[in-house]
Structures are given as structure tokens and as C-alpha cells.
Design an enzyme around this catalytic site. Structure first.
Site, PDB file in Angstrom:
ATOM      1  N   GLN A 147      34.384  13.608  -8.754  1.00 20.85           N
ATOM      2  CA  GLN A 147      35.087  12.615  -7.930  1.00 20.85           C
ATOM      3  C   GLN A 147      35.045  13.060  -6.474  1.00 20.85           C
ATOM      4  OE1 GLN A 147      39.234  11.925  -8.863  1.00 20.85           O
ATOM      5  NE2 GLN A 147      39.295  10.012  -7.698  1.00 20.85           N
ATOM      6  N   HIS A 153      38.421   4.626  -8.970  1.00 23.29           N
ATOM      7  CA  HIS A 153      37.360   3.623  -8.885  1.00 23.29           C
ATOM      8  C   HIS A 153      36.464   3.685 -10.105  1.00 23.29           C
ATOM      9  CE1 HIS A 153      36.071   7.279  -6.769  1.00 23.29           C
ATOM     10  NE2 HIS A 153      34.845   7.030  -7.210  1.00 23.29           N
TER      11      HIS A 153
HETATM   12  P1  DGP Z   1      32.830   9.349  -6.878  1.00 20.83           P
HETATM   13  O1  DGP Z   1      31.879  10.521  -6.905  1.00 20.83           O
HETATM   14  O2  DGP Z   1      33.054   8.790  -8.293  1.00 20.83           O
HETATM   15  O3  DGP Z   1      34.133   9.663  -6.157  1.00 20.83           O
HETATM   16  O4  DGP Z   1      32.076   8.215  -6.066  1.00 20.83           O
HETATM   17  C1  DGP Z   1      32.416   7.802  -4.782  1.00 20.83           C
HETATM   18  C2  DGP Z   1      31.404   6.791  -4.354  1.00 20.83           C
HETATM   19  O5  DGP Z   1      31.882   6.167  -3.184  1.00 20.83           O
HETATM   20  C3  DGP Z   1      30.025   7.352  -4.027  1.00 20.83           C
HETATM   21  O6  DGP Z   1      29.062   6.836  -4.939  1.00 20.83           O
HETATM   22  C4  DGP Z   1      29.722   6.857  -2.624  1.00 20.83           C
HETATM   23  C5  DGP Z   1      30.777   5.806  -2.381  1.00 20.83           C
HETATM   24  N1  DGP Z   1      31.260   5.738  -1.018  1.00 20.83           N
HETATM   25  C6  DGP Z   1      31.692   6.773  -0.265  1.00 20.83           C
HETATM   26  N2  DGP Z   1      32.080   6.341   0.949  1.00 20.83           N
HETATM   27  C7  DGP Z   1      31.897   4.994   0.939  1.00 20.83           C
HETATM   28  C8  DGP Z   1      32.108   3.978   1.928  1.00 20.83           C
HETATM   29  O7  DGP Z   1      32.561   4.217   3.046  1.00 20.83           O
HETATM   30  N3  DGP Z   1      31.806   2.702   1.566  1.00 20.83           N
HETATM   31  C9  DGP Z   1      31.320   2.395   0.329  1.00 20.83           C
HETATM   32  N4  DGP Z   1      31.045   1.113   0.076  1.00 20.83           N
HETATM   33  N5  DGP Z   1      31.098   3.332  -0.606  1.00 20.83           N
HETATM   34  C10 DGP Z   1      31.380   4.611  -0.292  1.00 20.83           C
END
Ligand code: DGP
Length: 197
Positions: A147, A153
Site C-alpha cells: 500500500q 482503495h
Molecule cells: P497502492 O500501492 O495500492 O497504494 O496503489 C496506489 C495507486 O495510486 C498506485 O497504483 C498509483 C496511484 N496514484 C498515486 N498517486 C496518484 C494520483 O495523484 N492520482 C491518481 N489518479 N492515482 C495515483
């Protein structure tokens, strides 16, 4: 360190030096212990106000507040879904509750129900839009479980053309008695509906 009289200007007795060394050693050891306790303490879970500070500072909370943009694909009163900026495959979508909690186990029944209600529909939409027939739902909790953003999420990740989620699956060898023991511990905490094998 207490009162230590120099025997002459700039010099201390051997006893005073030893006392000073032992007091400094003990103070350093206390500081190390305090520092280790501070680092190992789970501030997020144990302290609601720190939890809310952390939650208000993460990137998804900023998206929810409209402070940074996202490619929104769905929104209702309890849920927001938008494209992942670092997709594993085209259409990789994130589904988040509007309630700010870090991990799934902290989610209220209402937020969980709101997510559960729309997740299959969003999965169908992602599949229909991308042409994928296979996909993974991924939900990480805790840094060691990958995470990165500490607002609950769910990832909807289409799997096609060699793109998507790569999984390293390493099953453990277990005895039936180990399964029985862990089943009992989990079932006892899961609630009245957990039956007997
Ligand atoms: P996790 O490793 O499960 O916490 O995944 C977090 C996800 O969030 C990762 O795949 C990239 C995405 N992410 C990080 N920052 C942002 C952002 O600013 N906008 C969007 N749309 N996604 C983001």
C-alpha cells in the site's frame, strides 16, 4: 549529572569521570529505547487526531477535496472512481470510499456496502470499455502489503496483451491441524455466523 567539583581548573577526579560516563551511558540507552518505541508505535491506528492528519494529507484526500485533478469515471455520495495515474494496463481504475480511512479493516459497514454495491458495475464498465475479459481486483493494506496511498482503495486492473497485474503466489505447506487451529482463532473473532467445519 549532579555536582562535580573540578580538583583543579579543567580536571575532574576519576570517580567523577566514571560517574559522568555511567550517567551519560544510561541517558543514551534511555533515548535509544524511547526512539525505538516511538518508531515502532502505530500512530495511525492508536491516535485518531494523528490519523486524521495523515488522512487529510494523502493524495486521494486531495483528489476528493478537488485540490488536484483526476480522470473521474464514477461518483456517488459515498464513492469515487478514477483512473490510476500509473496504470498496469489501460483502464486501470481506482475505487475509493469518500470516508477517509487508511485500510479496509477500518471501513464502516456503510462505506463497505457503498463500495460493494458499485464495484461489480465498475468492473463491467472497465471490461466493456477496454475489451478485456479478464481482470484482477486488488486491495492493498499496509506498507509491507504494497500500500502506497493510505486511503482505502480498490484497483480494477484489466488483464490483456501481457499487461496487468503480475502475481507471485507462493503457497505454504501446512498440516490439517494448522488449518484447524487458525480457523478456530479467526472464526471466534469473525462473529456468530461462522459455523463449524
Ligand atoms: P497502492 O500501492 O495500492 O497504494 O496503489 C496506489 C495507486 O495510486 C498506485 O497504483 C498509483 C496511484 N496514484 C498515486 N498517486 C496518484 C494520483 O495523484 N492520482 C491518481 N489518479 N492515482 C495515483
Amino acid at each position: 549529572l549532579g555536582v562535580m567539583e573540578p580538583v583543579s581548573k579543567g580536571r575532574f577526579t576519576k570517580a567523577a569521570r566514571n560517574l559522568a560516563r555511567s550517567r551519560i551511558g544510561s541517558a543514551v540507552s534511555h533515548m535509544r529505547e524511547a526512539s525505538s518505541l516511538f518508531r515502532s508505535f502505530s500512530w495511525t491506528y492508536a491516535c485518531p487526531s494523528l490519523n486524521s492528519i495523515q488522512m487529510s494529507e494523502n493524495i486521494f484526500s486531495k483528489i476528493l477535496r478537488g485540490e488536484i485533478p483526476c480522470h473521474r469515471v464514477y461518483e456517488d455520495e459515498a464513492v469515487l472512481a478514477f483512473l490510476d495515474v500509473n496504470p498496469l494496463a489501460p483502464g486501470h481504475t481506482l475505487v475509493i470510499p469518500k470516508a477517509a480511512v487508511a485500510t479496509l479493516d477500518l471501513l464502516s459497514d456503510d462505506s463497505a456496502a457503498a463500495i460493494g454495491r458499485v464495484l461489480p458495475r465498475l468492473a463491467r464498465a472497465v471490461m466493456a470499455a477496454t475489451g478485456a475479459t479478464d481482470y484482477n481486483i486488488l486491495q492493498n493494506n499496509g506498507a509491507s502489503a504494497h500500500q502506497a496511498v493510505f486511503h482505502v482503495h480498490f484497483h480494477i486492473i484489466p488483464k490483456f496483451e501481457g499487461k496487468g497485474l503480475g502475481i507471485v503466489w507462493q503457497p505454504l505447506a501446512v498440516e490439517p491441524s494448522q488449518l484447524t487451529a487458525i480457523r478456530e482463532r479467526i472464526a471466534a473473532r469473525a462473529g456468530a455466523q461462522a459455523g463449524k467445519d
